[in-house]
Motif scaffolding. Structure first.
Motif, PDB file in Angstrom:
ATOM      1  N   ASN A  69       0.813  -1.222   0.000  1.00  0.00           N
ATOM      2  CA  ASN A  69       0.000   0.000   0.000  1.00  0.00           C
ATOM      3  C   ASN A  69       0.848   1.275   0.000  1.00  0.00           C
ATOM      4  O   ASN A  69       0.491   2.265  -0.636  1.00  0.00           O
ATOM      5  CB  ASN A  69      -0.968  -0.002   1.196  1.00  0.00           C
ATOM      6  CG  ASN A  69      -0.243  -0.139   2.527  1.00  0.00           C
ATOM      7  OD1 ASN A  69       0.639  -0.986   2.679  1.00  0.00           O
ATOM      8  ND2 ASN A  69      -0.587   0.691   3.489  1.00  0.00           N
ATOM      9  N   THR A 113       9.759   1.686   4.659  1.00  0.00           N
ATOM     10  CA  THR A 113       9.776   0.467   3.835  1.00  0.00           C
ATOM     11  C   THR A 113      10.962   0.476   2.861  1.00  0.00           C
ATOM     12  O   THR A 113      11.197   1.483   2.185  1.00  0.00           O
ATOM     13  CB  THR A 113       8.431   0.285   3.084  1.00  0.00           C
ATOM     14  OG1 THR A 113       8.641  -0.571   1.948  1.00  0.00           O
ATOM     15  CG2 THR A 113       7.854   1.595   2.568  1.00  0.00           C
ATOM     16  N   THR A 142      11.755  -1.708   0.029  1.00  0.00           N
ATOM     17  CA  THR A 142      11.440  -1.730  -1.413  1.00  0.00           C
ATOM     18  C   THR A 142      10.510  -0.572  -1.783  1.00  0.00           C
ATOM     19  O   THR A 142      10.551  -0.095  -2.913  1.00  0.00           O
ATOM     20  CB  THR A 142      10.835  -3.080  -1.859  1.00  0.00           C
ATOM     21  OG1 THR A 142       9.793  -3.430  -0.966  1.00  0.00           O
ATOM     22  CG2 THR A 142      11.868  -4.172  -1.905  1.00  0.00           C
ATOM     23  N   ASP A 196      16.464  -9.833   8.858  1.00  0.00           N
ATOM     24  CA  ASP A 196      16.988 -10.921   8.025  1.00  0.00           C
ATOM     25  C   ASP A 196      18.037 -11.771   8.742  1.00  0.00           C
ATOM     26  O   ASP A 196      18.526 -12.753   8.174  1.00  0.00           O
ATOM     27  CB  ASP A 196      17.583 -10.347   6.719  1.00  0.00           C
ATOM     28  CG  ASP A 196      16.493  -9.846   5.785  1.00  0.00           C
ATOM     29  OD1 ASP A 196      15.326 -10.209   5.979  1.00  0.00           O
ATOM     30  OD2 ASP A 196      16.820  -9.072   4.855  1.00  0.00           O
ATOM     31  N   VAL A 243       9.782  -5.878  12.856  1.00  0.00           N
ATOM     32  CA  VAL A 243       9.629  -5.424  11.460  1.00  0.00           C
ATOM     33  C   VAL A 243       8.477  -6.162  10.764  1.00  0.00           C
ATOM     34  O   VAL A 243       7.622  -5.548  10.143  1.00  0.00           O
ATOM     35  CB  VAL A 243      10.959  -5.598  10.682  1.00  0.00           C
ATOM     36  CG1 VAL A 243      10.784  -5.204   9.229  1.00  0.00           C
ATOM     37  CG2 VAL A 243      12.063  -4.764  11.328  1.00  0.00           C
TER      38      VAL A 243
HETATM   39  N1  EPU Z   1       4.860  -2.512   4.822  1.00  0.00           N
HETATM   40  C1  EPU Z   1       3.564  -2.062   4.714  1.00  0.00           C
HETATM   41  N2  EPU Z   1       3.158  -1.509   3.530  1.00  0.00           N
HETATM   42  C2  EPU Z   1       3.986  -1.390   2.463  1.00  0.00           C
HETATM   43  C3  EPU Z   1       5.306  -1.843   2.577  1.00  0.00           C
HETATM   44  C4  EPU Z   1       5.723  -2.396   3.772  1.00  0.00           C
HETATM   45  O1  EPU Z   1       2.782  -2.156   5.655  1.00  0.00           O
HETATM   46  O2  EPU Z   1       3.551  -0.874   1.427  1.00  0.00           O
HETATM   47  C5  EPU Z   1       5.320  -3.122   6.073  1.00  0.00           C
HETATM   48  C6  EPU Z   1       5.676  -4.594   5.900  1.00  0.00           C
HETATM   49  O3  EPU Z   1       4.542  -5.425   5.963  1.00  0.00           O
HETATM   50  C7  EPU Z   1       6.641  -4.814   7.028  1.00  0.00           C
HETATM   51  C8  EPU Z   1       7.371  -3.469   7.118  1.00  0.00           C
HETATM   52  O4  EPU Z   1       6.532  -2.525   6.454  1.00  0.00           O
HETATM   53  O5  EPU Z   1       5.960  -5.068   8.205  1.00  0.00           O
HETATM   54  C9  EPU Z   1       8.754  -3.403   6.521  1.00  0.00           C
HETATM   55  O6  EPU Z   1       8.746  -4.021   5.255  1.00  0.00           O
HETATM   56  P1  EPU Z   1       9.644  -3.516   4.038  1.00  0.00           P
HETATM   57  O7  EPU Z   1       8.759  -2.939   3.003  1.00  0.00           O
HETATM   58  O8  EPU Z   1      10.775  -2.685   4.529  1.00  0.00           O
HETATM   59  O9  EPU Z   1      10.206  -4.908   3.477  1.00  0.00           O
HETATM   60  P2  EPU Z   1      10.432  -5.251   1.969  1.00  0.00           P
HETATM   61  O10 EPU Z   1      10.897  -4.037   1.260  1.00  0.00           O
HETATM   62  O11 EPU Z   1       9.274  -5.981   1.427  1.00  0.00           O
HETATM   63  C10 EPU Z   1      12.984  -5.809   2.170  1.00  0.00           C
HETATM   64  C11 EPU Z   1      13.853  -6.989   1.890  1.00  0.00           C
HETATM   65  C12 EPU Z   1      13.551  -8.093   2.898  1.00  0.00           C
HETATM   66  C13 EPU Z   1      13.824  -7.545   4.303  1.00  0.00           C
HETATM   67  C14 EPU Z   1      12.992  -6.276   4.542  1.00  0.00           C
HETATM   68  C15 EPU Z   1      13.285  -5.607   5.867  1.00  0.00           C
HETATM   69  C16 EPU Z   1      14.244  -6.853  -0.487  1.00  0.00           C
HETATM   70  C17 EPU Z   1      14.014  -7.416  -1.837  1.00  0.00           C
HETATM   71  N3  EPU Z   1      13.621  -7.446   0.533  1.00  0.00           N
HETATM   72  O12 EPU Z   1      11.638  -6.277   2.060  1.00  0.00           O
HETATM   73  O13 EPU Z   1      14.447  -9.152   2.624  1.00  0.00           O
HETATM   74  O14 EPU Z   1      13.477  -8.507   5.263  1.00  0.00           O
HETATM   75  O15 EPU Z   1      13.258  -5.326   3.482  1.00  0.00           O
HETATM   76  O16 EPU Z   1      14.615  -5.281   5.983  1.00  0.00           O
HETATM   77  O17 EPU Z   1      15.012  -5.901  -0.337  1.00  0.00           O
HETATM   78  C18 EPU Z   1      15.157 -11.395   2.590  1.00  0.00           C
HETATM   79  O18 EPU Z   1      16.153 -11.039   1.932  1.00  0.00           O
HETATM   80  O19 EPU Z   1      15.068 -12.561   3.090  1.00  0.00           O
HETATM   81  C19 EPU Z   1      14.062 -10.461   2.807  1.00  0.00           C
HETATM   82  C20 EPU Z   1      12.843 -10.867   3.194  1.00  0.00           C
END
Ligand code: EPU
Length: 417
Positions: free
Chosen positions: A124, A162, A164, A304, A326
């Motif tokens: 979102n 966040t 990504t 991670d 997280v």
């Molecule tokens: N979140 C929201 N809404 C959004 C985006 C995120 O509510 O639109 C929440 C998520 O549900 C979570 C928190 O925000 O509770 C943080 O999530 P984030 O978006 O930072 O995670 P991500 O970008 O999806 C990346 C890594 C993950 C790593 C996390 C946290 C990549 C491709 N993935 O994920 O890596 O755990 O950041 O550092 O960069 C892994 O490599 O095993 C892995 C899961």
């Protein structure tokens, strides 16, 4: 499906070369779509997720040439703007194609990722950010359809930093009209890496590594050549392996500046860790001391590495509490570690671990990437044989893990089943 079979109890001694970072490589491949010129990437890790990104891009008629650790990506035209369900389902990071597509092709159609093994993980905040930049977002038939004219710079205040999400918005804003400010941006080294890469392509991003990113949109970006940073999570995993097996490993290429929270925690647990020859020397001589930890966005202790630390604490002298702040459901490894005899109790977002002298090998199942890594670590330190199934999860993010571990003395075999 391959399995990993581990005979535990061997001390790991020697050197391991840390590969290119998965979570830096994926956004860099996507950012290559921001220009029609060729982009050259070096130190590309040999991972299943990188194969998936290659599939995603070739599916969009983008040229991807890979040879060893090098890759060339050229997105001359962006006629196909769709990331299909089959690919997004196997790799959530596929959503990172949205930012560049919106910026350059003014349209993107990306399957909604849905739930995954570590929680609901919505996007979102990515979508709200695109809307703030001027995109119109529709959800139809399981797909997000985003359309825009030229994106317009604005201020986006992220409620959660966040990773990504920040990356997607940074890529979109790179070609927007005017200035975009992202407040409460993610500060992870991989986000900084992407920003540096875009700047090499002619972008104007400042504030990298801080909570406020300022992105001055430019009309066009050009080709670039970039060497991907070493994977800090791979390094952290092998640091824990050195500790859990009372080994002595030199992790070549590991960057201490990216691993401060992990190094501090593992030293508190009794490890000796120091910079040596462009890498990190990691060893443990005495007992594993119990430590508490709470995962946080960078520069805090990384989510991670939470599962790996929990595997280590299962062998510690005393009681430890590990809290996950997280993700809401990232304890899938607990039930598998318990099958090996670990004493772990989950209460809400925390796990209470009563360390034991040893665990016993058992058949276990990998559920997500880092959970799988924790099972390999537990297997290396346990008595007897551990058989890990569904190791395709490991291959997503660890390059030749069995080979790297075998070279430093582990008894680990990959078998077809
Ligand atoms: N979140 C929201 N809404 C959004 C985006 C995120 O509510 O639109 C929440 C998520 O549900 C979570 C928190 O925000 O509770 C943080 O999530 P984030 O978006 O930072 O995670 P991500 O970008 O999806 C990346 C890594 C993950 C790593 C996390 C946290 C990549 C491709 N993935 O994920 O890596 O755990 O950041 O550092 O960069 C892994 O490599 O095993 C892995 C899961």
């Amino acid at each position: 499906m391959d399995k990993m079979i581990i005979q535990g109890g061997e001390r790991l001694i020697g050197e391991i070369q840390i590969g290119g970072a998965k979570n830096a490589a994926l956004p860099l491949f996507m950012a290559s779509l921001l220009t029609e010129e060729p982009v050259h990437l070096h130190n590309v890790p040999a991972l299943r997720d990188v194969d998936t990104v290659e599939k995603l891009l070739t599916n969009m008629d983008i040229t991807v040439k890979r040879g060893g650790r090098d890759a060339e990506v050229q997105a001359k035209a962006l006629d196909t703007i769709e990331a299909p369900y089959d690919l997004v389902r196997t790799m959530r990071a596929s959503v990172l194609v949205m930012g560049p597509l919106l910026a350059r092709a003014h349209e993107a159609k990306v399957s909604l990722p849905g739930g995954c093994a570590i929680g609901t993980r919505p996007i979102n905040l990515h979508l709200d950010g695109f809307a703030a930049l001027g995109a119109e977002i529709d959800l139809e038939h399981g797909y997000v359809h985003a359309r825009a004219g030229k994106l317009r710079g604005t201020t986006i205040d992220l409620p959660i930093p966040t990773v990504t999400g920040t990356e997607n918005l940074m890529m979109a804003a790179a070609l927007a009209e005017g200035v975009t400010v992202i407040e409460n941006a993610a500060r992870e080294p991989e986000v900084v890496e992407l920003g540096n890469f875009i700047n090499q392509m002619g972008g104007r991003i400042s504030g990298l590594g801080t909570k406020t990113l300022i992105i001055e949109g430019v009309n066009a970006l050009h080709g670039a050549e970039y060497t991907i940073m070493p994977d800090r999570v791979e390094a952290a995993t092998y640091m824990v392996a050195a500790g859990m097996t009372r080994g002595n490993l030199l992790l070549k290429g590991a960057r201490p500046e990216h691993l401060k929270a992990v190094i501090d925690k593992l030293m508190e647990a009794g490890m000796e860790i120091k910079a040596e020859n462009g890498g990190l020397r990691c060893l443990l001589i005495g007992p594993i001391k119990s430590v508490d930890a709470k995962t946080l966005p960078y520069p805090g202790f990384p989510t991670d590495v939470q599962a790996q630390l929990m595997a280590m604490m299962s062998f510690a002298n005393g009681l430890s509490v590990i809290s996950e702040s997280v993700f809401e459901n990232r304890f899938m490894h607990v039930s598998e570690l318990k099958r090996m005899g670990a004493d772990i109790q989950v209460e809400g977002h925390s796990a209470i671990i009563r360390g034991k002298e040893s665990l016993s090998g058992a058949p276990v199942m990998a559920t997500d990437l880092r959970a799988s890594a924790s099972l390999v670590l537990a297997g290396l330190a346990a008595h007897g044989t551990t058989e890990i199934s569904r190791i395709y999860h490991l291959d997503r993010g660890y390059e030749r893990m069995d080979e790297k571990l075998r070279a430093v003395g582990a008894k680990i075999e990959r078998v077809k089943s």
